[in-house]
Motif scaffolding. Structure first.
Motif, PDB file in Angstrom:
ATOM      1  N   ILE A  86      37.909  32.993  40.027  1.00 21.83           N
ATOM      2  CA  ILE A  86      37.193  32.237  38.910  1.00 21.83           C
ATOM      3  C   ILE A  86      38.281  31.956  37.820  1.00 21.83           C
ATOM      4  O   ILE A  86      38.326  30.976  37.261  1.00 21.83           O
ATOM      5  CB  ILE A  86      36.182  33.167  38.445  1.00 21.83           C
ATOM      6  N   ARG A  87      39.310  33.017  37.667  1.00 26.84           N
ATOM      7  CA  ARG A  87      40.205  32.718  36.432  1.00 26.84           C
ATOM      8  C   ARG A  87      41.202  31.526  36.933  1.00 26.84           C
ATOM      9  O   ARG A  87      41.455  30.739  36.020  1.00 26.84           O
ATOM     10  CB  ARG A  87      41.021  33.954  36.524  1.00 26.84           C
ATOM     11  N   LEU A 115      49.408  27.488  43.177  1.00 21.87           N
ATOM     12  CA  LEU A 115      49.816  28.638  43.874  1.00 21.87           C
ATOM     13  C   LEU A 115      49.118  29.699  43.342  1.00 21.87           C
ATOM     14  O   LEU A 115      48.548  30.607  44.376  1.00 21.87           O
ATOM     15  CB  LEU A 115      51.176  28.806  43.297  1.00 21.87           C
ATOM     16  N   GLU A 116      48.630  30.080  42.351  1.00 20.14           N
ATOM     17  CA  GLU A 116      47.671  31.222  41.900  1.00 20.14           C
ATOM     18  C   GLU A 116      46.419  31.117  42.506  1.00 20.14           C
ATOM     19  O   GLU A 116      45.891  32.088  43.028  1.00 20.14           O
ATOM     20  CB  GLU A 116      47.491  31.227  40.441  1.00 20.14           C
ATOM     21  N   THR A 117      45.900  29.795  42.521  1.00 20.24           N
ATOM     22  CA  THR A 117      44.691  29.700  43.361  1.00 20.24           C
ATOM     23  C   THR A 117      44.746  30.066  44.822  1.00 20.24           C
ATOM     24  O   THR A 117      43.729  30.680  45.374  1.00 20.24           O
ATOM     25  CB  THR A 117      44.162  27.923  43.103  1.00 20.24           C
ATOM     26  N   VAL A 118      45.609  29.468  45.268  1.00 17.05           N
ATOM     27  CA  VAL A 118      45.714  29.820  46.810  1.00 17.05           C
ATOM     28  C   VAL A 118      45.954  31.237  47.102  1.00 17.05           C
ATOM     29  O   VAL A 118      45.439  31.972  48.104  1.00 17.05           O
ATOM     30  CB  VAL A 118      47.056  29.072  47.448  1.00 17.05           C
ATOM     31  N   THR A 129      35.999  43.871  45.994  1.00 14.34           N
ATOM     32  CA  THR A 129      35.760  42.189  46.418  1.00 14.34           C
ATOM     33  C   THR A 129      35.338  41.524  45.263  1.00 14.34           C
ATOM     34  O   THR A 129      35.652  40.270  44.943  1.00 14.34           O
ATOM     35  CB  THR A 129      34.818  42.139  47.592  1.00 14.34           C
ATOM     36  N   ALA A 130      34.413  42.044  44.405  1.00  9.83           N
ATOM     37  CA  ALA A 130      33.726  41.338  43.220  1.00  9.83           C
ATOM     38  C   ALA A 130      35.001  41.251  41.953  1.00  9.83           C
ATOM     39  O   ALA A 130      34.984  40.086  41.598  1.00  9.83           O
ATOM     40  CB  ALA A 130      32.504  42.291  42.888  1.00  9.83           C
ATOM     41  N   LEU A 174      41.130  37.257  48.073  1.00 11.51           N
ATOM     42  CA  LEU A 174      39.514  37.415  48.127  1.00 11.51           C
ATOM     43  C   LEU A 174      39.329  37.501  49.615  1.00 11.51           C
ATOM     44  O   LEU A 174      38.392  38.317  49.949  1.00 11.51           O
ATOM     45  CB  LEU A 174      38.842  36.295  47.509  1.00 11.51           C
ATOM     46  N   ALA A 175      39.775  36.814  50.381  1.00 13.41           N
ATOM     47  CA  ALA A 175      39.610  36.601  51.874  1.00 13.41           C
ATOM     48  C   ALA A 175      39.658  37.853  52.474  1.00 13.41           C
ATOM     49  O   ALA A 175      38.972  38.526  53.329  1.00 13.41           O
ATOM     50  CB  ALA A 175      40.185  35.490  52.604  1.00 13.41           C
TER      51      ALA A 175
END
Length: 114
Positions: free
Chosen positions: A62-63, A26-29, A54-55, A35-36
């Protein structure tokens, strides 16, 4: 014939509680979605401060990747913590840079109040 490393992934999954994998997924999504949006805003504005933001948001992705590697048993927990704290410092530094660049830009090009 087994895929190299598949046993390691399966072993990692069998030792990690299933909630961990769900939370990290869920965190990744969420990180990718943030980011998008950030990339879309940067593409529209084309300002250096948006690039830094954005960076900074890319460090969240990455986390998340580090979290997935840890849940799957491919990254040791000690390495995970060291890398994650390093990314925290990078994220904060990038956000400070974004604010500094935005302030300098505003002072160089003040907007009229009318």
């Amino acid at each position: 014939m087994a895929v190299p490393g598949l046993e390691t992934i399966l072993d990692g999954l069998s030792t990690a509680p299933p909630e961990y994998a769900a939370i990290v997924a869920l965190e990744t999504v969420a990180s990718i979605a943030i980011l998008a949006v950030s990339l879309a805003l940067f593409a529209r504005r084309r300002q250096t401060s948006y690039l830094f933001v954005t960076a900074a948001f890319s460090t969240l992705v990455i986390r998340s990747a580090l979290g997935l590697l840890t849940v799957f048993g491919l990254l040791a927990i000690d390495s995970h913590h060291v890398l994650e704290h390093g990314l925290d410092v990078l994220l904060i530094g990038l956000l400070f840079l974004a604010v500094i660049v935005a302030q300098r830009s505003e002072y160089a090009n003040p907007r009229s109040n009318s």
